[in-house]
Scaffold this active site. Structure first.
Site, PDB file in Angstrom:
ATOM      1  N   ARG A   4      32.727  15.733   9.034  1.00 56.33           N
ATOM      2  CA  ARG A   4      31.487  16.115   8.355  1.00 56.33           C
ATOM      3  C   ARG A   4      31.637  16.263   6.848  1.00 56.33           C
ATOM      4  NH1 ARG A   4      29.077  20.325  12.727  1.00 56.33           N
ATOM      5  NH2 ARG A   4      28.834  18.801  14.399  1.00 56.33           N
ATOM      6  N   ASP A  55      15.199  27.268  10.165  1.00 58.69           N
ATOM      7  CA  ASP A  55      16.587  26.831  10.280  1.00 58.69           C
ATOM      8  C   ASP A  55      17.260  27.091   8.938  1.00 58.69           C
ATOM      9  OD1 ASP A  55      18.060  24.840  12.517  1.00 58.69           O
ATOM     10  OD2 ASP A  55      19.008  24.836  10.551  1.00 58.69           O
TER      11      ASP A  55
END
Ligand SMILES: C[S@@+](CC[C@H](N)C(=O)[O-])C[C@H]1O[C@@H](n2cnc3c(N)ncnc32)[C@H](O)[C@@H]1O
Length: 275
Positions: free
Chosen positions: A32, A140
């Site tokens: 990532r 979120d």
């Protein structure tokens, strides 16, 4: 990556999001943060860590945290929570709030499939008494996922995961290679950025909270803290829904598990008294 750099990234992500990266998940840092380092024009993750340590740039630190979130989601994920909503939660709340307002919060909504599944379900639901307004708030920590959620645009692969073909035909239109959700559903969901580690009292009280597949990334004290604060935001006759691998048992006494419905929780007497 050396042990000290690994530790630095783990601490940064933990302090800012509560997400625990265990040694066995170290490969996630490579997969990532590699693309992030490349986007920043840096030759490697080691260089990225060096830049983080020396410049302590807010923008870059936030991007590291965002990149380390796991955003896996799909329409009508796990099915049972949506059955609970349709068969028990909404009919009961609709009776209790007749002509008033029902507030639903998706507390870690990722790219929006969860709140949009609820919006589609409501559109087809005869359970809601006329005149009752249902509000959906979806939050979120990740700017990247919220941007996609707000766009309402999904790939062919994404609409093939969990979405019945009739709903695809009814609520989506093709936009180039993607599918766009109908504006009247998109505008039913209000997306906001929110870190669950921070206060969410300003969001107000809710009748239903879906906090699914996010607690699994946190340690026990963080889970307890978040669930206790969720209890304070929930109406005494409200409902909490957790993911299939999550529970309140051993984490908080503010909720009681439904005997009949897996993953459905109601505020305990203790929570009602504290409210
Ligand atoms: C696996 S997804 C779950 C999505 C959806 N609830 C579901 O069950 O399909 C987990 C989401 O939690 C979010 N998340 C992680 N830590 C968070 C935090 N501290 N505050 C708010 N959201 C967080 C991630 O960005 C990610 O989008």
């Amino acid at each position: 990556m050396n042990a000290s750099d690994f530790d630095y990234i783990c601490q940064l992500v933990y302090k800012r999001s509560g997400i625990v990266i265990t040694q066995d998940k170290g490969y996630l840092i490579d997969s990532r943060l590699g693309p992030l380092a490349r986007r920043e024009g840096l030759p490697s993750i080691d260089d990225l860590v060096q830049v983080l340590r020396s410049r302590r740039e807010e923008r870059l630190m936030a991007q590291v945290v965002d990149a380390m979130t796991t955003n896996e989601t799909f329409f009508f994920r796990d099915k049972t929570p949506f059955d609970h909503l349709k068969e028990e939660v909404l009919p009961k709340l609709s009776q209790a709030r007749r002509g008033g307002r029902i507030r639903i919060w998706c507390a870690a909504c990722s790219t929006g499939q969860e709140p949009y599944s609820i919006a589609m379900m409501l559109d087809q639901s005869p359970a809601i008494a006329s005149g009752t307004v249902v509000e959906i708030v979806a939050t979120d920590i990740s700017d990247r996922t919220l941007e996609k959620a707000r766009s309402g645009l999904y790939t062919q692969f994404e609409v093939q995961r969990g979405l019945p073909i009739q709903m695809l035909m009814q609520y989506f239109t093709q936009a180039d290679e993607q599918w766009r959700i109908a504006e009247r559903l998109r505008s039913r969901v209000s997306f906001r950025k929110l870190n669950l580690l921070e206060s969410f009292a300003a969001l107000g009280k809710f009748d239903v909270v879906l906090c699914r597949n996010v607690l699994i990334y946190f340690d026990q004290p963080t889970k307890t803290d978040i669930l206790n604060r969720v209890a304070a935001q929930l109406a005494p006759d409200g409902y909490l829904m957790l993911g299939a691998a999550e529970t309140v048992i051993g984490v908080t006494t503010m909720f009681e598990a439904s005997r009949e419905r897996r993953g459905l929780y109601t505020p305990s007497q203790k929570a009602v008294k504290a409210a």
